[in-house]
Design a protein around this motif. Structure first.
Motif, mmCIF file in Angstrom:
data_model
loop_
_atom_site.group_PDB
_atom_site.id
_atom_site.type_symbol
_atom_site.label_atom_id
_atom_site.label_comp_id
_atom_site.label_asym_id
_atom_site.label_seq_id
_atom_site.Cartn_x
_atom_site.Cartn_y
_atom_site.Cartn_z
ATOM 1 N N GLY A 166 0.819 -1.210 0.000
ATOM 2 C CA GLY A 166 0.000 0.000 0.000
ATOM 3 C C GLY A 166 0.849 1.254 0.000
ATOM 4 N N ILE A 167 1.655 1.416 1.010
ATOM 5 C CA ILE A 167 2.448 2.645 1.120
ATOM 6 C C ILE A 167 3.555 2.655 0.068
ATOM 7 C CG2 ILE A 167 4.061 3.874 2.635
ATOM 8 C CD1 ILE A 167 2.134 3.050 4.967
ATOM 9 N N GLY A 187 8.313 -9.022 -3.338
ATOM 10 C CA GLY A 187 8.378 -10.482 -3.352
ATOM 11 C C GLY A 187 7.716 -11.096 -4.573
ATOM 12 N N LYS A 191 4.864 -9.297 -8.916
ATOM 13 C CA LYS A 191 4.839 -7.958 -8.308
ATOM 14 C C LYS A 191 5.897 -7.057 -8.948
ATOM 15 C CE LYS A 191 2.825 -8.878 -3.752
ATOM 16 N NZ LYS A 191 2.928 -8.718 -2.297
ATOM 17 N N TYR A 207 13.099 -9.908 -4.054
ATOM 18 C CA TYR A 207 13.962 -10.320 -2.942
ATOM 19 C C TYR A 207 13.814 -11.803 -2.606
ATOM 20 C CZ TYR A 207 10.076 -10.396 0.459
ATOM 21 O OH TYR A 207 8.918 -10.705 1.152
ATOM 22 N N ASN A 230 10.156 -0.190 4.512
ATOM 23 C CA ASN A 230 8.928 -0.685 5.154
ATOM 24 C C ASN A 230 9.144 -2.018 5.862
ATOM 25 O OD1 ASN A 230 6.912 1.275 4.283
ATOM 26 N ND2 ASN A 230 7.318 0.541 2.217
ATOM 27 N N CYS A 252 10.067 3.658 7.897
ATOM 28 C CA CYS A 252 8.606 3.748 7.972
ATOM 29 C C CYS A 252 8.056 2.565 8.761
ATOM 30 C CB CYS A 252 8.028 3.774 6.563
ATOM 31 S SG CYS A 252 6.235 3.819 6.538
ATOM 32 N N PHE A 283 9.850 7.895 11.520
ATOM 33 C CA PHE A 283 8.798 8.909 11.660
ATOM 34 C C PHE A 283 7.476 8.216 11.938
ATOM 35 C CE2 PHE A 283 6.049 8.807 7.844
ATOM 36 C CZ PHE A 283 6.700 7.814 7.137
ATOM 37 N N ILE A 285 3.318 8.799 11.461
ATOM 38 C CA ILE A 285 2.382 9.628 10.709
ATOM 39 C C ILE A 285 1.470 10.452 11.632
ATOM 40 C CG2 ILE A 285 0.652 7.797 10.402
ATOM 41 C CD1 ILE A 285 1.688 10.614 7.924
ATOM 42 N N LEU A 328 -1.360 -9.198 4.500
ATOM 43 C CA LEU A 328 -0.205 -8.299 4.549
ATOM 44 C C LEU A 328 1.060 -9.061 4.938
ATOM 45 C CD1 LEU A 328 -1.579 -5.153 6.437
ATOM 46 C CD2 LEU A 328 -1.563 -5.587 3.992
ATOM 47 N N ASN A 333 -1.131 -9.153 -0.829
ATOM 48 C CA ASN A 333 -1.737 -7.920 -1.362
ATOM 49 C C ASN A 333 -0.846 -7.238 -2.386
ATOM 50 O OD1 ASN A 333 0.091 -7.142 0.842
ATOM 51 N ND2 ASN A 333 -0.680 -5.080 0.518
HETATM 52 N N1 LIG Z 1 5.610 5.136 10.274
HETATM 53 C C1 LIG Z 1 4.300 5.231 10.183
HETATM 54 O O1 LIG Z 1 3.669 6.171 10.656
HETATM 55 C C2 LIG Z 1 3.555 4.140 9.480
HETATM 56 C C3 LIG Z 1 2.176 4.295 9.175
HETATM 57 C C4 LIG Z 1 1.534 3.254 8.504
HETATM 58 C C5 LIG Z 1 2.247 2.107 8.160
HETATM 59 N N2 LIG Z 1 3.577 2.020 8.499
HETATM 60 C C6 LIG Z 1 4.373 0.851 8.087
HETATM 61 O O2 LIG Z 1 4.516 0.934 6.688
HETATM 62 C C7 LIG Z 1 4.757 -0.371 6.177
HETATM 63 C C8 LIG Z 1 3.857 -0.621 4.973
HETATM 64 O O3 LIG Z 1 2.504 -0.674 5.424
HETATM 65 P P1 LIG Z 1 1.331 -1.004 4.421
HETATM 66 O O4 LIG Z 1 0.067 -0.809 5.183
HETATM 67 O O5 LIG Z 1 1.523 -0.277 3.155
HETATM 68 O O6 LIG Z 1 1.517 -2.560 4.207
HETATM 69 P P2 LIG Z 1 1.807 -3.284 2.843
HETATM 70 O O7 LIG Z 1 3.166 -2.842 2.372
HETATM 71 O O8 LIG Z 1 0.673 -3.152 1.915
HETATM 72 O O9 LIG Z 1 1.827 -4.837 3.251
HETATM 73 C C9 LIG Z 1 2.909 -5.428 3.749
HETATM 74 C C10 LIG Z 1 3.845 -5.964 2.634
HETATM 75 O O10 LIG Z 1 5.081 -6.261 3.253
HETATM 76 C C11 LIG Z 1 5.708 -7.306 2.580
HETATM 77 N N3 LIG Z 1 6.239 -8.240 3.559
HETATM 78 C C12 LIG Z 1 5.540 -8.983 4.464
HETATM 79 N N4 LIG Z 1 6.391 -9.717 5.195
HETATM 80 C C13 LIG Z 1 7.634 -9.441 4.734
HETATM 81 C C14 LIG Z 1 8.950 -9.891 5.078
HETATM 82 N N5 LIG Z 1 9.142 -10.786 6.059
HETATM 83 N N6 LIG Z 1 10.003 -9.400 4.392
HETATM 84 C C15 LIG Z 1 9.838 -8.498 3.405
HETATM 85 N N7 LIG Z 1 8.629 -8.019 3.027
HETATM 86 C C16 LIG Z 1 7.557 -8.492 3.689
HETATM 87 C C17 LIG Z 1 4.664 -8.003 1.690
HETATM 88 O O11 LIG Z 1 4.995 -7.757 0.339
HETATM 89 P P3 LIG Z 1 5.961 -8.762 -0.500
HETATM 90 O O12 LIG Z 1 5.052 -9.692 -1.246
HETATM 91 O O13 LIG Z 1 6.723 -7.837 -1.383
HETATM 92 O O14 LIG Z 1 6.804 -9.490 0.484
HETATM 93 C C18 LIG Z 1 3.362 -7.284 2.035
HETATM 94 O O15 LIG Z 1 2.537 -7.082 0.924
HETATM 95 C C19 LIG Z 1 4.538 -1.339 7.334
HETATM 96 O O16 LIG Z 1 5.788 -1.713 7.874
HETATM 97 C C20 LIG Z 1 3.752 -0.506 8.326
HETATM 98 O O17 LIG Z 1 3.919 -0.962 9.644
HETATM 99 C C21 LIG Z 1 4.218 3.005 9.132
#
Ligand SMILES: NC(=O)c1ccc[n+]([C@@H]2O[C@H](COP(=O)([O-])OP(=O)(O)OC[C@H]3O[C@@H](n4cnc5c(N)ncnc54)[C@H](OP(=O)(O)O)[C@@H]3O)[C@@H](O)[C@H]2O)c1
Length: 347
Positions: A166-167, A187, A191, A207, A230, A252, A283, A285, A328, A333
């Motif tokens: 998503g992000i 992955g 994708k 990866y 991420n 993130c 950071f 959000i 996720l 996704n």
């Molecule tokens: N800092 C903030 O304020 C903030 C706010 C919101 C979210 N976040 C963080 O932003 C990140 C992305 O969030 P999102 O909601 O957009 O989720 P997302 O990226 O849509 O979903 C997670 C993705 O991470 C990958 N993944 C899962 N397990 C993994 C692993 N062991 N190694 C490598 N990749 C892996 C998967 O893609 P693949 O098929 O490519 O593996 C999965 O589609 C998350 O870490 C979340 O916690 C931070």
């Protein structure tokens, strides 16, 4: 519908357990009635975030934990179905911490400071689900993380992990719109193909099947200027070994590491930050909530101009929510993962 279905937490998963329906219980209850200053919101769609695992897992969390028997916390978009708050009318479209349920009782003036606040949807002309995606916190996280924290500039090389998520998928698009060269890490070949062919990334690294270090050597001979991370863990380590002078590493999220293993040792290659005079910064959000309008306006403008693709991956039905969240962590996704709970209200 006269009843309210709710997903309650039934069991805290172990930190290394995949989240599934067995951790929750779906019940039916009465719809609450609003008192003065309150409103009832009928959920239209629910968003997801890897952080939701930390709300319920045993072990460490940056977030408030959910107790057994509580409604699972989550953000949703809904329509006001009954209001006793002067600023909200029946029919208003609102984004709020709805939880996993059909109807939520909201008290806008006593918001928990640890959740994003209730917001009216500024432009209901866009698809409503976008207020949980590129026009919501996912878009704002991508926008401020890349431009405010990462200070990405035209001509720079930006690398993104979980790039097809998503992000990540929004970060890459904003980076391209900002004139950067963009490389995604994701992955699987499907994708990676989507990132290059569908979202115009310059390159993508699988990866799961490729050596990330070798690919970065070839793709980034002058180093990586901005890494939007991420996932943390091994991928962060490899990228740290490939940064340029004055690079910015934006932390993130850390989905590959968080809460599974309290013995995480952190990055091994962090000494490269000294050699490269680089900065690594996390950071949150929540700290940008006063600037959400700015991100929403810019992202909405790009979307309306056809420059930004709204990548949504939408499941159907409240009953699927545990599996929606699970995807996720299994990489199921592509783009922003959402769940449609009810149809949009008629105009
Ligand atoms: N800092 C903030 O304020 C903030 C706010 C919101 C979210 N976040 C963080 O932003 C990140 C992305 O969030 P999102 O909601 O957009 O989720 P997302 O990226 O849509 O979903 C997670 C993705 O991470 C990958 N993944 C899962 N397990 C993994 C692993 N062991 N190694 C490598 N990749 C892996 C998967 O893609 P693949 O098929 O490519 O593996 C999965 O589609 C998350 O870490 C979340 O916690 C931070």
């Amino acid at each position: 519908m006269t009843k309210n279905r709710q997903w309650l937490l039934d069991r805290h998963p172990d930190p290394d357990e995949i989240i599934g329906a067995e951790h929750f219980k779906l019940i039916e209850t009465d719809i609450a009635s609003p008192h003065g200053g309150q409103l009832v919101l009928k959920t239209i769609a629910l968003g997801t975030s890897p952080a939701q695992r930390s709300y319920i897992s045993k072990g460490l969390s940056m977030h408030d934990k959910i107790s057994i028997g509580e409604v699972m916390r989550g953000r949703g978009v809904g329509v006001v179905s009954a209001s006793r708050h002067p600023d909200f009318q029946d029919g208003d479209i609102v984004v709020a911490s709805t939880g996993w349920q059909d109807y939520s009782l909201q008290t806008p003036d006593s918001q928990n400071p640890n959740v994003l606040s209730i917001r009216k949807v500024v432009n209901p002309a866009h698809p409503l689900t976008m207020s949980l995606g590129i026009l919501g916190s996912a878009g704002a996280t991508a926008y401020f993380g890349l431009l405010d924290v990462g200070l990405a500039k035209a001509g720079e090389t930006v690398v993104i992990s979980a790039a097809a998520g998503g992000i990540g998928s929004v970060v890459g698009q904003i980076a391209k719109l900002s004139g950067c060269r963009v490389i995604g890490i994701a992955g699987g070949p499907e994708k990676c193909r989507w990132l290059c062919e569908g979202l115009n990334f310059d390159a993508a690294i699988d990866y799961k099947n490729e050596n990330i270090g070798n690919r970065l050597d070839a793709l980034c001979p002058r180093g990586i200027d901005v890494f939007f991370d991420n996932v943390g863990g091994e991928i962060l380590d490899v990228v740290l070994a490939h940064i340029s002078l004055n690079a910015r590493i934006v932390i993130c999220g850390f989905i590959s590491t968080d809460y599974r293993d309290n013995k995480n040792m952190g990055p091994r290659n962090y000494t490269n930050l000294v050699k490269k005079r680089a900065r690594m910064e996390g950071f949150f959000i929540f700290d940008y909530r006063h600037r959400f309008d700015e991100a929403e306006a810019k992202l909405g403008e790009w979307f309306s101009a056809g420059a930004l693709i709204n990548c949504e991956d939408v499941d159907d039905g409240l009953e699927t929510m545990p599996l929606t969240l699970q995807s996720l962590f299994t990489g199921g996704n592509k783009g922003i993962k959402l769940c449609r709970v009810a149809p949009d209200p008629p105009n």
